[in-house]
Scaffold this motif. Structure first.
Motif, PDB file in Angstrom:
ATOM      1  N   ASN A  31       0.720  -1.253  -0.071  1.00 48.07           N
ATOM      2  CA  ASN A  31      -0.089  -0.059  -0.088  1.00 48.07           C
ATOM      3  C   ASN A  31       0.646   1.282  -0.024  1.00 48.07           C
ATOM      4  OD1 ASN A  31      -2.241  -1.641   0.547  1.00 48.07           O
ATOM      5  ND2 ASN A  31      -1.877  -1.578   2.604  1.00 48.07           N
ATOM      6  N   PHE A  33       0.519   5.804  -0.274  1.00 49.21           N
ATOM      7  CA  PHE A  33      -0.662   6.783   0.005  1.00 49.21           C
ATOM      8  C   PHE A  33       0.016   8.093  -0.442  1.00 49.21           C
ATOM      9  CE2 PHE A  33      -3.577   3.692   2.257  1.00 49.21           C
ATOM     10  CZ  PHE A  33      -2.538   2.905   2.805  1.00 49.21           C
ATOM     11  N   TYR A  35      -0.851  12.291   0.887  1.00 47.76           N
ATOM     12  CA  TYR A  35      -1.865  13.056   1.711  1.00 47.76           C
ATOM     13  C   TYR A  35      -1.325  14.498   1.352  1.00 47.76           C
ATOM     14  CZ  TYR A  35      -3.084   9.128   4.759  1.00 47.76           C
ATOM     15  OH  TYR A  35      -3.304   7.910   5.128  1.00 47.76           O
ATOM     16  N   GLN A  37      -1.055  18.345   3.760  1.00 47.35           N
ATOM     17  CA  GLN A  37      -1.557  18.485   5.124  1.00 47.35           C
ATOM     18  C   GLN A  37      -1.685  19.934   5.067  1.00 47.35           C
ATOM     19  OE1 GLN A  37       1.531  17.576   7.933  1.00 47.35           O
ATOM     20  NE2 GLN A  37      -0.081  17.716   9.732  1.00 47.35           N
ATOM     21  N   LEU A  41      -6.643  22.185   8.612  1.00 49.14           N
ATOM     22  CA  LEU A  41      -7.418  21.027   8.097  1.00 49.14           C
ATOM     23  C   LEU A  41      -7.168  19.678   8.385  1.00 49.14           C
ATOM     24  CD1 LEU A  41      -7.730  22.709   4.632  1.00 49.14           C
ATOM     25  CD2 LEU A  41      -9.625  22.434   6.462  1.00 49.14           C
ATOM     26  N   GLY A  42      -5.622  19.634   8.915  1.00 48.77           N
ATOM     27  CA  GLY A  42      -4.953  18.396   9.056  1.00 48.77           C
ATOM     28  C   GLY A  42      -4.491  17.570   7.909  1.00 48.77           C
ATOM     29  N   LEU A  43      -4.256  16.335   7.950  1.00 47.93           N
ATOM     30  CA  LEU A  43      -3.916  15.411   6.745  1.00 47.93           C
ATOM     31  C   LEU A  43      -5.201  15.037   6.015  1.00 47.93           C
ATOM     32  CD1 LEU A  43      -1.270  14.226   9.048  1.00 47.93           C
ATOM     33  CD2 LEU A  43      -0.973  13.747   6.689  1.00 47.93           C
ATOM     34  N   LEU A  45      -6.318  12.404   2.725  1.00 46.34           N
ATOM     35  CA  LEU A  45      -5.696  11.696   1.758  1.00 46.34           C
ATOM     36  C   LEU A  45      -6.271  12.042   0.157  1.00 46.34           C
ATOM     37  CD1 LEU A  45      -5.022   8.733   1.257  1.00 46.34           C
ATOM     38  CD2 LEU A  45      -7.218   7.758   1.621  1.00 46.34           C
ATOM     39  N   PHE A  48      -4.814   6.617  -3.133  1.00 42.89           N
ATOM     40  CA  PHE A  48      -3.835   5.559  -2.681  1.00 42.89           C
ATOM     41  C   PHE A  48      -3.915   4.373  -3.647  1.00 42.89           C
ATOM     42  CE2 PHE A  48      -7.157   2.316  -1.425  1.00 42.89           C
ATOM     43  CZ  PHE A  48      -8.402   3.371  -1.324  1.00 42.89           C
ATOM     44  N   TYR A  50      -2.971   0.009  -3.756  1.00 47.35           N
ATOM     45  CA  TYR A  50      -2.707  -1.259  -3.104  1.00 47.35           C
ATOM     46  C   TYR A  50      -1.970  -2.085  -4.096  1.00 47.35           C
ATOM     47  CZ  TYR A  50      -7.335  -2.093  -5.421  1.00 47.35           C
ATOM     48  OH  TYR A  50      -8.142  -2.354  -6.213  1.00 47.35           O
ATOM     49  N   ASP A  59     -10.160  11.224  -0.225  1.00 48.44           N
ATOM     50  CA  ASP A  59     -11.276  12.060   0.075  1.00 48.44           C
ATOM     51  C   ASP A  59     -11.090  13.583  -0.921  1.00 48.44           C
ATOM     52  OD1 ASP A  59     -10.215  11.249   3.262  1.00 48.44           O
ATOM     53  OD2 ASP A  59     -12.031  10.742   2.109  1.00 48.44           O
ATOM     54  N   LEU A  90       2.478  14.441   1.835  1.00 46.39           N
ATOM     55  CA  LEU A  90       3.286  13.572   2.615  1.00 46.39           C
ATOM     56  C   LEU A  90       2.843  12.145   1.925  1.00 46.39           C
ATOM     57  CD1 LEU A  90       2.204  14.578   6.178  1.00 46.39           C
ATOM     58  CD2 LEU A  90       4.777  14.286   5.325  1.00 46.39           C
ATOM     59  N   GLN A 103       1.241   3.083   9.123  1.00 48.59           N
ATOM     60  CA  GLN A 103       1.931   3.575   7.998  1.00 48.59           C
ATOM     61  C   GLN A 103       2.885   4.343   8.392  1.00 48.59           C
ATOM     62  OE1 GLN A 103      -1.176   6.421   5.840  1.00 48.59           O
ATOM     63  NE2 GLN A 103      -2.708   4.634   5.522  1.00 48.59           N
ATOM     64  N   HIS A 104       3.873   4.438   7.543  1.00 50.44           N
ATOM     65  CA  HIS A 104       5.213   4.911   7.584  1.00 50.44           C
ATOM     66  C   HIS A 104       5.239   6.081   6.500  1.00 50.44           C
ATOM     67  CE1 HIS A 104       6.908   1.630  10.190  1.00 50.44           C
ATOM     68  NE2 HIS A 104       5.749   0.842   9.131  1.00 50.44           N
ATOM     69  N   PHE A 105       5.620   7.055   7.218  1.00 49.63           N
ATOM     70  CA  PHE A 105       5.535   8.490   6.368  1.00 49.63           C
ATOM     71  C   PHE A 105       7.035   8.660   5.987  1.00 49.63           C
ATOM     72  CE2 PHE A 105       1.268  10.274   6.517  1.00 49.63           C
ATOM     73  CZ  PHE A 105       0.551   9.165   7.459  1.00 49.63           C
TER      74      PHE A 105
END
Lengths: 114, 111
Positions: A31, A33, A35, A37, A41-43, A45, A48, A50, A59, A90, A103-105
């Motif tokens: 997977n 992804f 994002y 930020q 509003l934050g992070l 998506l 993504f 798979y 989103d 990110l 999840q690793h960023f």
């Protein structure tokens, strides 16, 4: 240790340009992804994937596309950059299965569109 | 629509204090909830909570999930200046899709 590498830490582009953000992970994760930020509003998506050549909208996919030709690489494409796409981007990766899911960023790409 | 609310949005305390950060969520097909710490760069993973009532601990940090009331808390005891960061809560939906993040709690620890 999982390593997620984003190609640029800072990027400045002009309105209307086609912009590519690259992300590579070295842990054979299925997977991946993207994002963005933004303050207040934050992070959120964007897209993504798979599996190789598979992609799903998140989103806020409008104005973006992605490419996953190889398992380790996931690219985010801004087809025609606009100023409202100025943001921190990110990339993250994870493996399948609940037991090892976090999840690793990557460190992020701060993109400015002038 | 999925919803994640973190509180407080910001918090300033002194070194040595204990803090509790809150996260309430409404997520379709909930699977688990993750906590991340973000300083200047990438979020770093802290905890993943899947079952209600089981506390996860890592040093001075601990977290617990209540799946009936749809919330989680993150506790930090004996805070240090290095705990200053934004703490992000992220419920995970079923399937391979991404996490839904709260806006975060900005924690500042003053010496």
């Amino acid at each position: 240790d999982v390593k997620v590498t984003q190609s640029s830490r800072y990027l400045v582009k002009r309105t209307g340009e086609k912009v590519f953000l690259e992300c590579v992970q070295d842990m054979d994760h299925e997977n991946m992804f993207w994002y963005r930020q933004d303050p207040g509003l934050g992070l959120r998506l964007i897209y993504f994937s798979y599996d190789v050549k598979m992609k799903e909208k998140g989103d806020i996919p409008e104005g973006y596309s992605v490419s996953r030709e190889k398992k380790e690489r996931f690219s985010l494409i801004l087809e025609s950059a606009s100023t409202n796409q100025t943001s921190m981007y990110l990339c993250a990766s994870s493996t399948l299965g609940q037991a090892n899911w976090p999840q690793h960023f990557g460190d992020g790409t701060r993109l400015s569109i002038l | 629509e999925d919803k994640v609310v973190q509180s407080p949005l910001s918090l300033v305390v002194h070194e040595g204090d204990t803090v509790t950060l809150n996260c309430s969520y409404e997520v379709t097909n909930f699977r688990s909830l993750l906590w991340y710490k973000q300083e200047k760069k990438a979020p770093t993973f802290l905890f993943m909570l899947t079952s209600s009532g089981i506390e996860k601990k890592s040093g001075r940090l601990s977290s617990i999930l209540d799946k009936k009331e749809l919330f989680s808390i993150l506790n930090i005891t004996a805070t240090q200046t290095g705990d200053s960061a934004v703490y992000l809560c992220a419920p995970r939906r079923g399937g391979a899709d991404g996490l839904t993040f709260g806006k975060g709690t900005h924690l500042i620890i003053q010496p």
